[in-house]
Design a protein around this motif. Structure first.
Motif, short mmCIF file in Angstrom:
data_model
loop_
_atom_site.label_atom_id
_atom_site.label_comp_id
_atom_site.label_asym_id
_atom_site.label_seq_id
_atom_site.Cartn_x
_atom_site.Cartn_y
_atom_site.Cartn_z
N GLN A 1 0.82 -1.21 0.00
CA GLN A 1 0.00 0.00 0.00
C GLN A 1 0.85 1.27 0.00
O GLN A 1 0.32 2.37 0.12
N GLU A 2 2.15 1.10 -0.13
CA GLU A 2 3.07 2.24 -0.12
C GLU A 2 3.20 2.82 -1.54
O GLU A 2 2.71 2.25 -2.50
N ASN A 3 3.89 3.93 -1.65
CA ASN A 3 4.15 4.55 -2.95
C ASN A 3 5.53 4.19 -3.48
O ASN A 3 6.06 4.88 -4.36
N HIS A 4 6.12 3.15 -2.93
CA HIS A 4 7.47 2.75 -3.33
C HIS A 4 7.66 1.27 -3.02
O HIS A 4 6.96 0.71 -2.18
N PRO A 5 8.61 0.62 -3.69
CA PRO A 5 8.90 -0.78 -3.37
C PRO A 5 9.71 -0.86 -2.08
O PRO A 5 10.38 0.09 -1.68
N ARG A 6 9.62 -2.03 -1.43
CA ARG A 6 10.41 -2.27 -0.23
C ARG A 6 11.11 -3.63 -0.36
O ARG A 6 10.62 -4.51 -1.05
N LEU A 7 12.23 -3.78 0.33
CA LEU A 7 13.05 -4.98 0.20
C LEU A 7 13.32 -5.61 1.55
O LEU A 7 13.61 -4.92 2.53
N GLY A 8 13.25 -6.93 1.59
CA GLY A 8 13.66 -7.72 2.74
C GLY A 8 14.58 -8.83 2.25
O GLY A 8 14.47 -9.29 1.12
N LEU A 9 15.48 -9.26 3.10
CA LEU A 9 16.45 -10.28 2.73
C LEU A 9 16.38 -11.46 3.69
O LEU A 9 16.30 -11.26 4.91
N ALA A 10 16.41 -12.68 3.16
CA ALA A 10 16.45 -13.89 3.96
C ALA A 10 17.67 -14.69 3.51
O ALA A 10 17.61 -15.43 2.52
N VAL A 11 18.77 -14.50 4.22
CA VAL A 11 20.02 -15.16 3.88
C VAL A 11 20.39 -16.07 5.05
O VAL A 11 20.85 -15.61 6.09
N ALA A 12 20.15 -17.37 4.88
CA ALA A 12 20.29 -18.33 5.97
C ALA A 12 21.74 -18.80 6.15
O ALA A 12 22.49 -18.94 5.18
N LYS A 13 22.08 -19.04 7.40
CA LYS A 13 23.40 -19.61 7.71
C LYS A 13 23.55 -21.00 7.11
O LYS A 13 24.65 -21.47 6.87
N LYS A 14 22.43 -21.66 6.88
CA LYS A 14 22.44 -23.00 6.31
C LYS A 14 23.14 -23.02 4.96
O LYS A 14 23.82 -23.99 4.62
N HIS A 15 22.97 -21.96 4.17
CA HIS A 15 23.54 -21.92 2.82
C HIS A 15 24.86 -21.17 2.76
O HIS A 15 25.66 -21.44 1.86
N LYS B 1 27.80 -20.28 5.43
CA LYS B 1 28.25 -20.47 6.82
C LYS B 1 28.93 -19.23 7.40
O LYS B 1 28.73 -18.89 8.55
N ARG B 2 29.77 -18.59 6.60
CA ARG B 2 30.56 -17.48 7.12
C ARG B 2 29.84 -16.15 6.98
O ARG B 2 29.20 -15.87 5.96
N ALA B 3 29.97 -15.31 7.99
CA ALA B 3 29.27 -14.03 8.02
C ALA B 3 29.68 -13.13 6.86
O ALA B 3 28.84 -12.44 6.29
N HIS B 4 30.95 -13.14 6.50
CA HIS B 4 31.37 -12.25 5.41
C HIS B 4 30.77 -12.68 4.08
O HIS B 4 30.53 -11.84 3.21
N ASP B 5 30.47 -13.97 3.90
CA ASP B 5 29.78 -14.42 2.69
C ASP B 5 28.33 -13.95 2.68
O ASP B 5 27.82 -13.49 1.65
N ARG B 6 27.65 -14.08 3.82
CA ARG B 6 26.27 -13.60 3.92
C ARG B 6 26.20 -12.09 3.70
O ARG B 6 25.33 -11.59 2.99
N ASN B 7 27.14 -11.37 4.28
CA ASN B 7 27.16 -9.91 4.13
C ASN B 7 27.41 -9.49 2.69
O ASN B 7 26.82 -8.52 2.21
N ARG B 8 28.26 -10.21 1.97
CA ARG B 8 28.52 -9.90 0.56
C ARG B 8 27.25 -10.05 -0.27
O ARG B 8 26.89 -9.15 -1.06
N PHE C 1 9.25 -6.90 -1.64
CA PHE C 1 10.08 -7.99 -2.18
C PHE C 1 10.87 -8.63 -1.05
O PHE C 1 11.39 -7.94 -0.18
N VAL C 2 10.97 -9.95 -1.10
CA VAL C 2 11.85 -10.68 -0.19
C VAL C 2 12.75 -11.55 -1.05
O VAL C 2 12.28 -12.35 -1.86
N ILE C 3 14.05 -11.38 -0.87
CA ILE C 3 15.03 -12.19 -1.59
C ILE C 3 15.42 -13.35 -0.68
O ILE C 3 15.89 -13.14 0.44
N VAL C 4 15.20 -14.57 -1.18
CA VAL C 4 15.53 -15.79 -0.44
C VAL C 4 16.69 -16.46 -1.15
O VAL C 4 16.62 -16.75 -2.35
N VAL C 5 17.75 -16.73 -0.39
CA VAL C 5 18.96 -17.34 -0.94
C VAL C 5 18.87 -18.85 -0.83
O VAL C 5 18.40 -19.38 0.16
N LYS C 6 19.35 -19.54 -1.87
CA LYS C 6 19.35 -21.00 -1.89
C LYS C 6 20.78 -21.53 -1.93
O LYS C 6 21.74 -20.76 -2.06
#
Length: 119
Positions: free
Chosen positions: A41-55, A57-64, A85-90
């Motif tokens: 219902q907003e006037n702009h797109p919004r983004l969420g990220l789902a980057v699991a440790k399962k895929h 392991k290292r924090a610097h990889d998730r952050n990249r 939008f929600v980006i889900v990493v596999k």
């Protein structure tokens, strides 16, 4: 003038906002990444990220991965429809270099733009 920032209002912040997208999303996916979308219902797109440790392991990889996804969203936000939008990493995302990930994200964003124009 087009602002290309990624301010707080362009982010999905609460679990309820994420849950809303996961309930009945439109999907654009590849082997390594999925982008879920639902109209907001907003006037702009919004983004969420789902980057699991399962895929990733290292924090610097998730952050990249998160940094690159946010950057691509920031640059394309003026062309995206008013969706959440929600980006889900596999599995396998870590094998992509930055340019491959940018190309993959561009392809998925274009698919969402086409889906929004149809509906």
């Amino acid at each position: 003038m087009i602002k290309l920032n990624f301010s707080r209002e362009l982010r999905l912040l609460t679990p309820a906002q994420f849950k809303y997208v996961f309930q009945d999303p439109q999907c654009a996916s590849s082997a390594q990444i999925t982008i879920l979308a639902r109209i907001n219902q907003e006037n702009h797109p919004r983004l969420g990220l789902a980057v699991a440790k399962k895929h990733l392991k290292r924090a610097h990889d998730r952050n990249r991965i998160k940094r690159l996804c946010r950057e691509r969203f920031r640059l394309l936000q003026h062309r995206l429809p008013n969706y959440d939008f929600v980006i889900v990493v596999k599995q396998g995302i870590s094998q992509l270099d930055n340019q491959q990930l940018f190309n993959l994200l561009d392809k998925l964003w274009q698919r969402h733009i086409r889906l929004a124009q149809k509906s």
